[in-house]
Design a protein around this motif. Structure first.
Motif, PDB file in Angstrom:
ATOM      1  N   HIS A 110     -32.892 -57.052 -72.238  1.00 16.98           N
ATOM      2  CA  HIS A 110     -33.154 -57.150 -70.795  1.00 16.98           C
ATOM      3  C   HIS A 110     -33.488 -55.791 -70.189  1.00 16.98           C
ATOM      4  CE1 HIS A 110     -30.092 -60.778 -70.613  1.00 16.98           C
ATOM      5  NE2 HIS A 110     -31.085 -60.974 -71.461  1.00 16.98           N
TER       6      HIS A 110
ATOM      7  N   LYS B 185     -39.272 -62.172 -70.380  1.00 17.32           N
ATOM      8  CA  LYS B 185     -38.645 -60.864 -70.208  1.00 17.32           C
ATOM      9  C   LYS B 185     -39.509 -59.957 -69.313  1.00 17.32           C
ATOM     10  CE  LYS B 185     -35.030 -61.548 -72.893  1.00 17.32           C
ATOM     11  NZ  LYS B 185     -35.218 -62.907 -73.388  1.00 17.32           N
TER      12      LYS B 185
ATOM     13  N   TYR C  48     -24.232 -65.680 -69.265  1.00 20.10           N
ATOM     14  CA  TYR C  48     -24.370 -66.697 -70.289  1.00 20.10           C
ATOM     15  C   TYR C  48     -23.107 -67.516 -70.300  1.00 20.10           C
ATOM     16  CZ  TYR C  48     -28.401 -64.234 -72.079  1.00 20.10           C
ATOM     17  OH  TYR C  48     -29.644 -63.666 -72.194  1.00 20.10           O
TER      18      TYR C  48
ATOM     19  N   ASP D 102     -28.348 -53.752 -77.572  1.00 15.07           N
ATOM     20  CA  ASP D 102     -29.184 -54.936 -77.368  1.00 15.07           C
ATOM     21  C   ASP D 102     -29.813 -54.759 -75.990  1.00 15.07           C
ATOM     22  OD1 ASP D 102     -30.263 -57.361 -76.659  1.00 15.07           O
ATOM     23  OD2 ASP D 102     -28.683 -58.562 -77.593  1.00 15.07           O
TER      24      ASP D 102
ATOM     25  N   ALA E  43     -36.830 -59.927 -80.798  1.00 12.64           N
ATOM     26  CA  ALA E  43     -35.626 -59.093 -80.764  1.00 12.64           C
ATOM     27  C   ALA E  43     -34.563 -59.648 -81.711  1.00 12.64           C
ATOM     28  CB  ALA E  43     -35.073 -59.017 -79.343  1.00 12.64           C
ATOM     29  N   THR E  44     -34.563 -60.941 -81.928  1.00 12.85           N
ATOM     30  CA  THR E  44     -33.597 -61.518 -82.869  1.00 12.85           C
ATOM     31  C   THR E  44     -33.796 -60.893 -84.250  1.00 12.85           C
ATOM     32  OG1 THR E  44     -33.640 -63.586 -81.629  1.00 12.85           O
ATOM     33  CG2 THR E  44     -32.752 -63.689 -83.868  1.00 12.85           C
TER      34      THR E  44
ATOM     35  N   SER F 257     -36.593 -56.974 -76.261  1.00 13.66           N
ATOM     36  CA  SER F 257     -37.275 -58.268 -76.391  1.00 13.66           C
ATOM     37  C   SER F 257     -38.486 -58.298 -75.475  1.00 13.66           C
ATOM     38  CB  SER F 257     -36.339 -59.411 -76.006  1.00 13.66           C
ATOM     39  OG  SER F 257     -37.074 -60.633 -75.985  1.00 13.66           O
TER      40      SER F 257
HETATM   41  C1  LIG Z   1     -29.349 -60.486 -74.639  1.00 11.22           C
HETATM   42  C2  LIG Z   1     -30.399 -61.003 -75.573  1.00 11.22           C
HETATM   43  N1  LIG Z   1     -30.412 -60.566 -76.846  1.00 11.22           N
HETATM   44  C3  LIG Z   1     -31.337 -60.988 -77.722  1.00 11.22           C
HETATM   45  C4  LIG Z   1     -32.308 -61.894 -77.363  1.00 11.22           C
HETATM   46  C5  LIG Z   1     -33.294 -62.358 -78.375  1.00 11.22           C
HETATM   47  O1  LIG Z   1     -34.614 -62.026 -78.011  1.00 11.22           O
HETATM   48  P1  LIG Z   1     -35.857 -62.713 -78.704  1.00 11.22           P
HETATM   49  O2  LIG Z   1     -36.112 -63.993 -77.976  1.00 11.22           O
HETATM   50  O3  LIG Z   1     -36.973 -61.730 -78.513  1.00 11.22           O
HETATM   51  O4  LIG Z   1     -35.525 -62.938 -80.119  1.00 11.22           O
HETATM   52  C6  LIG Z   1     -32.342 -62.368 -76.059  1.00 11.22           C
HETATM   53  C7  LIG Z   1     -33.344 -63.358 -75.645  1.00 11.22           C
HETATM   54  O5  LIG Z   1     -33.178 -64.154 -74.754  1.00 11.22           O
HETATM   55  C8  LIG Z   1     -31.368 -61.929 -75.135  1.00 11.22           C
HETATM   56  O6  LIG Z   1     -31.372 -62.368 -73.871  1.00 11.22           O
END
Ligand SMILES: Cc1ncc(COP(=O)(O)O)c(C=O)c1O
Length: 380
Positions: A161, A187, A325, A158, A58-59, A182
């Motif tokens: 989750h 997840k 967080y 985003d 997802a990043t 993600s």
């Molecule tokens: C809110 C949120 N955005 C983005 C990401 C990034 O996901 P990924 O690990 O698939 O890159 C995460 C991962 O923990 C996340 O919790």
């Protein structure tokens, strides 16, 4: 000694995953194409979203969401994107990767972006909002969508989750210009590491497929399996990235997708047990779910004073929750953000209680009894 209860425990259907991986190995195709296209098709069928492209994370997806919108809309370096201080840093790094400026708005009681705070942060340079569906919650997403439409801002969801989160029976993602999921191991839809990007616009969907494969205009699977005699003739249109997903991860994703609704149902049952046990407990605030949302329930969050001491007490009892967080403006590189008092308040108090599909009702009871006792002893 008591059995440890962890925040997250990935649950893989091992035999089914191995069968998918075996198919890839026997076919001799582990990369882009084959299972990745099948998984994309299944994700589109499951969510009802018009497009889906499978990624390594997802990043990577958040980066490309910002990158492609910036290119298409002609945003300049230093233009602003409103985002949440209560998120994993990927969300905000994605803005900085493209030399844009993240501007934090405050959160509401759902710990999602508050539309009134977003409105107060809009300047002539604001181009987009990234809304994080924390824990699978939709918060006030409908109001944020309306605000973005009224102010001509792009909306990036985003949905890391949010696999399986629905509003009025409809999967989330339809509200946004682009939605990113993600499929990291912890997840709701676990693979080892992967994600999905879903653009509303077909041109951006076509374009992102090239961007994730170094800018090359044909994927290797399509070339290998085409009848063309000249398989080495392809064009390279831009300096793309190597962000696409592979068939091993897609095979795992296909298995997990079969169980997603049942797993999320179990997560909501765990949440109901938490609600029952913590309903009257003093000193323990619960983070509500938006009433119109059928949440994926990636998280179950509570707020307590003297959080770190409460966490230590839980750890002593072999219970290992998490924190989603810390306010990102605690981090040096996001320290220059405008104040977000609600996010700061939550950041100091929030605890994510254990939430995964292997948990039982008696595990939840043990967590709650311990939490109530530890909170009373620390606060009382
Ligand atoms: C809110 C949120 N955005 C983005 C990401 C990034 O996901 P990924 O690990 O698939 O890159 C995460 C991962 O923990 C996340 O919790």
């Amino acid at each position: 000694m008591q059995t440890p209860i962890q925040l997250f425990v990935p649950h893989f259907r091992v035999e089914e995953c191995l069968a998918e991986v075996r198919e890839c190995l026997e076919k001799g195709w582990t990369g882009l194409g084959y299972k990745t296209t099948e998984f994309e098709r299944r994700w589109v069928a499951y969510t009802g979203l018009p497009h889906a492209h499978f990624l390594s994370s997802a990043t990577a997806g958040l980066h490309l969401a910002v990158r492609l919108l910036k290119d298409r809309e002609g945003w300049a370096d230093g233009d602003e994107v409103i985002s949440s201080p209560l998120t994993f840093v990927s969300t905000n790094h994605a803005i900085l990767y493209e030399r844009l400026r993240p501007v934090f708005a405050d959160v509401d009681e759902y710990l999602c972006l508050d539309p009134a705070s977003i409105a107060s942060r809009i300047t002539p340079r604001t181009r987009a909002v990234i809304f994080v569906g924390l824990g699978g919650n939709t918060g006030r997403l409908a109001e944020v969508t309306a605000l973005c439409q009224a102010r001509g801002l792009r909306l990036i969801l985003d949905a890391a989750h949010m696999s399986g989160s629905r509003v009025a029976g409809r999967h989330v993602g339809h509200q946004a210009d682009v939605t990113v999921f993600s499929f990291h191991a912890v997840k709701n839809l676990p693979t080892a590491d992967s994600g999905m990007i879903c653009f509303a616009d077909p041109e951006l969907d076509a374009s992102v497929r090239r961007w994730t494969w170094l800018g090359i205009d044909k994927d290797t699977y399509a070339r290998t399996n085409s009848d063309s005699a000249y398989k080495w003739y392809y064009d390279v249109e831009n300096v793309g990235y190597k962000y696409h997903g592979n068939s091993i991860m897609a095979g795992m994703g296909l298995v997990a997708l079969r169980y997603l609704d049942a797993d999320n149902h179990h997560r909501r049952q765990l949440a109901a047990w938490y609600d029952d046990a913590l309903g009257g407990a003093g000193g323990i605030g619960r983070v509500p779910m938006s009433p119109d949302c059928e949440p994926a329930r990636h998280l179950y969050q509570v707020l307590v004073d003297r959080r770190d001491e409460v966490m230590a007490g839980l750890n002593d009892a072999q219970i290992f929750p998490g924190v989603h967080y810390r306010d990102n403006s605690h981090y040096r590189m996001y320290a220059d953000q405008p104040p977000c008092p609600r996010a700061r308040h939550a950041s100091d108090r929030v605890i994510s209680l254990p939430m995964h599909v292997k948990l039982t009702e008696s595990d939840v009871r043990r967590v709650c009894e311990t939490l109530v006792a530890v909170t009373a002893s620390r606060v009382g």
